[in-house]
Design a protein around this motif. Structure first.
Motif, PDB file in Angstrom:
ATOM      1  N   ARG A  36       0.835  -1.208   0.000  1.00 43.17           N
ATOM      2  CA  ARG A  36       0.000   0.000   0.000  1.00 43.17           C
ATOM      3  C   ARG A  36       0.872   1.262   0.000  1.00 43.17           C
ATOM      4  O   ARG A  36       0.536   2.259  -0.636  1.00 43.17           O
TER       5      ARG A  36
ATOM      6  N   ARG B 138       0.332 -12.346   1.446  1.00 42.38           N
ATOM      7  CA  ARG B 138      -0.243 -13.253   0.446  1.00 42.38           C
ATOM      8  C   ARG B 138       0.721 -14.387   0.083  1.00 42.38           C
ATOM      9  O   ARG B 138       0.295 -15.468  -0.300  1.00 42.38           O
ATOM     10  N   ASP B 139       2.034 -14.079   0.154  1.00 42.18           N
ATOM     11  CA  ASP B 139       3.049 -15.039  -0.314  1.00 42.18           C
ATOM     12  C   ASP B 139       4.117 -15.273   0.746  1.00 42.18           C
ATOM     13  O   ASP B 139       5.248 -15.579   0.425  1.00 42.18           O
TER      14      ASP B 139
ATOM     15  N   ARG C 141     -10.392  -8.353  -6.428  1.00 44.75           N
ATOM     16  CA  ARG C 141      -9.057  -8.359  -5.827  1.00 44.75           C
ATOM     17  C   ARG C 141      -8.591  -9.806  -5.603  1.00 44.75           C
ATOM     18  O   ARG C 141      -7.436 -10.144  -5.849  1.00 44.75           O
TER      19      ARG C 141
ATOM     20  N   ASP D 163      -5.180 -11.103  -7.162  1.00 51.10           N
ATOM     21  CA  ASP D 163      -4.099 -11.558  -6.272  1.00 51.10           C
ATOM     22  C   ASP D 163      -3.808 -13.053  -6.473  1.00 51.10           C
ATOM     23  O   ASP D 163      -2.686 -13.497  -6.236  1.00 51.10           O
TER      24      ASP D 163
ATOM     25  N   ARG E  49      -2.318 -13.710 -10.648  1.00 52.67           N
ATOM     26  CA  ARG E  49      -1.115 -13.069 -11.203  1.00 52.67           C
ATOM     27  C   ARG E  49      -0.007 -14.108 -11.320  1.00 52.67           C
ATOM     28  O   ARG E  49       0.020 -15.109 -10.596  1.00 52.67           O
TER      29      ARG E  49
HETATM   30  O1   DC Z   1      -3.325  -7.305   2.982  1.00 49.01           O
HETATM   31  P1   DC Z   1      -3.716  -6.026   2.249  1.00 49.01           P
HETATM   32  O2   DC Z   1      -5.163  -6.010   1.853  1.00 49.01           O
HETATM   33  O3   DC Z   1      -3.331  -4.786   3.009  1.00 49.01           O
HETATM   34  O4   DC Z   1      -2.834  -6.045   0.901  1.00 49.01           O
HETATM   35  C1   DC Z   1      -2.953  -5.057  -0.106  1.00 49.01           C
HETATM   36  C2   DC Z   1      -2.541  -5.651  -1.456  1.00 49.01           C
HETATM   37  O5   DC Z   1      -1.140  -5.941  -1.449  1.00 49.01           O
HETATM   38  C3   DC Z   1      -3.228  -6.954  -1.831  1.00 49.01           C
HETATM   39  O6   DC Z   1      -4.330  -6.733  -2.698  1.00 49.01           O
HETATM   40  C4   DC Z   1      -2.165  -7.774  -2.523  1.00 49.01           C
HETATM   41  C5   DC Z   1      -0.865  -7.150  -2.118  1.00 49.01           C
HETATM   42  N1   DC Z   1      -0.032  -8.007  -1.272  1.00 49.01           N
HETATM   43  C6   DC Z   1       0.767  -8.925  -1.902  1.00 49.01           C
HETATM   44  O7   DC Z   1       0.720  -9.062  -3.115  1.00 49.01           O
HETATM   45  N2   DC Z   1       1.626  -9.689  -1.177  1.00 49.01           N
HETATM   46  C7   DC Z   1       1.684  -9.569   0.160  1.00 49.01           C
HETATM   47  N3   DC Z   1       2.541 -10.316   0.847  1.00 49.01           N
HETATM   48  C8   DC Z   1       0.840  -8.654   0.826  1.00 49.01           C
HETATM   49  C9   DC Z   1      -0.025  -7.882   0.085  1.00 49.01           C
END
Ligand code: DC
Length: 226
Positions: free
Chosen positions: A44, A134-135, A183, A187, A190
């Motif tokens: 962000r 996410r990863d 989203r 996410d 990709r």
């Molecule tokens: O967890 P969040 O909603 O604050 O994350 C915002 C965006 O950042 C989410 O849409 C995907 C990306 N993100 C990511 O690709 N890898 C991460 N480790 C954390 C977030």
């Protein structure tokens, strides 16, 4: 005799938007006496910086230059974790819908992922931390000792996000459902580091659980570790 201190571990919590990762990660870190690292805030922060400079989400060269120039720091304070962008606290600007959309878009780009991969690994170097994202368990810390994948039904996740949004930025619930679905799709589909459970992650469905119940399950799992 006192029992020996448990080893400092790395804990990762991955999952889709609105599954409750932030609340649960904070609570779990508190219980364990660990640091809490919100990696979504880093994406962000990059999104906010790109928007301020008018860099398009598919301009890899522009994003690369931006990443080489900016300084992002996560600072724990009494008001919780704060994100500093070039020394300025931007935490209160991170949660709007436009930054949320842009964060998902720039998080698919190679220069951004490479920049944040290095930053996150540096933050995890001393272990003793709960990383949310996410990863985390698949790409950033495949060697983490404890991995969770937190999920919940999309309607429930949208309901939670809807309640969190500022009144001035709150569309009808159906719009939030559609935004979360979009989203999730971005996410998870990709090419680089898509959202998916690590094969060795414990999966928890939080649809009908309170954050405390989720944390209790996580702590029970950690207690069973050798
Ligand atoms: O967890 P969040 O909603 O604050 O994350 C915002 C965006 O950042 C989410 O849409 C995907 C990306 N993100 C990511 O690709 N890898 C991460 N480790 C954390 C977030």
């Amino acid at each position: 005799m006192t029992s020996p201190m448990p080893p400092l571990r790395l804990v990762t919590i991955d999952g889709p938007a609105g599954a409750g990762k932030t609340t649960v990660s904070r609570l779990l870190a508190q219980h364990l006496g660990y640091r809490y690292v919100d990696t979504g805030a880093l994406y962000r922060g990059v999104a906010l910086a790109a928007m301020a400079e008018g860099i398009a989400p598919d301009d890899d060269a522009g994003l690369d230059r931006l990443c080489q120039r900016i300084r992002l720091e996560l600072t724990p304070t009494e008001r919780g974790l704060r994100l500093m962008l070039d020394g300025v606290d931007v935490t209160d600007e991170l949660r709007g819908r436009e930054v949320t959309r842009m964060a998902s878009a720039v998080s698919a780009r190679q220069p951004v992922r490479r920049f944040l991969l290095n930053l996150q690994r540096a933050l995890g170097k001393n272990r003793g931390a709960v990383f949310e994202g996410r990863d985390m368990g698949t790409v950033v810390f495949p060697d983490a000792e404890v991995k969770f994948f937190l999920d919940a039904a999309v309607e429930e996740r949208a309901r939670r996000r809807h309640a969190e949004l500022a009144e001035s930025d709150r569309p009808p619930l159906a719009t939030v459902v559609a935004e979360i679905q979009r989203r999730d799709r971005n996410d998870s589909s990709r090419q680089l580091a898509p959202l998916k459970p690590a094969p060795d992650a414990m999966r928890i469905d939080a649809t009908d659980l309170t954050p405390r119940e989720v944390v209790a399950r996580m702590l029970a799992h950690i207690d069973r570790l050798p």
